[in-house]
Design a protein around this motif. Structure first.
Motif, mmCIF file in Angstrom:
data_model
loop_
_atom_site.group_PDB
_atom_site.id
_atom_site.type_symbol
_atom_site.label_atom_id
_atom_site.label_comp_id
_atom_site.label_asym_id
_atom_site.label_seq_id
_atom_site.Cartn_x
_atom_site.Cartn_y
_atom_site.Cartn_z
ATOM 1 N N GLN A 8 0.827 -1.207 0.000
ATOM 2 C CA GLN A 8 0.000 0.000 0.000
ATOM 3 C C GLN A 8 0.859 1.255 0.000
ATOM 4 O O GLN A 8 1.931 1.285 0.586
ATOM 5 N N GLY A 9 0.383 2.307 -0.638
ATOM 6 C CA GLY A 9 0.994 3.625 -0.559
ATOM 7 C C GLY A 9 2.271 3.793 -1.362
ATOM 8 O O GLY A 9 2.692 2.928 -2.124
ATOM 9 N N ARG A 10 2.881 4.932 -1.173
ATOM 10 C CA ARG A 10 4.076 5.328 -1.918
ATOM 11 C C ARG A 10 5.251 4.379 -1.716
ATOM 12 O O ARG A 10 6.012 4.111 -2.625
ATOM 13 N N LYS A 17 5.018 1.209 -0.639
ATOM 14 C CA LYS A 17 4.574 -0.186 -0.785
ATOM 15 C C LYS A 17 4.673 -0.956 0.537
ATOM 16 O O LYS A 17 5.250 -2.023 0.626
#
Length: 72
Positions: free
Chosen positions: A35-37, A39
């Motif tokens: 998830q997200g920038r 990972k």
């Protein structure tokens, strides 16, 4: 050998209605996919909570080293 420690002091001086109605949430969240920038698949955090409020309303810290304290 001397070990270094970092300490954060925090006083709770909120409303009388929350006196003796606080607790700590210690969460360990695991995601199936990154998830997200950056990972991230795993997150750990601890937060002081007032009954009826979500974690993050007062003071919290996570395993990345982010610490914050909010004065109500």
């Amino acid at each position: 050998m001397c070990q270094l420690q970092e300490i954060l002091g925090h006083t709770e001086d909120a409303l009388n209605a929350v006196l003796n109605h606080i607790y700590f949430v210690n969460a360990h969240i695991i995601s199936d996919s990154p998830q997200g920038r950056w990972k991230v698949q795993e997150e750990h955090f601890t937060s002081l909570c007032y009954a009826g409020h979500l974690p993050g309303f007062t003071m919290s810290y996570n395993h990345h080293g982010l610490v914050y304290s909010i004065n109500i």
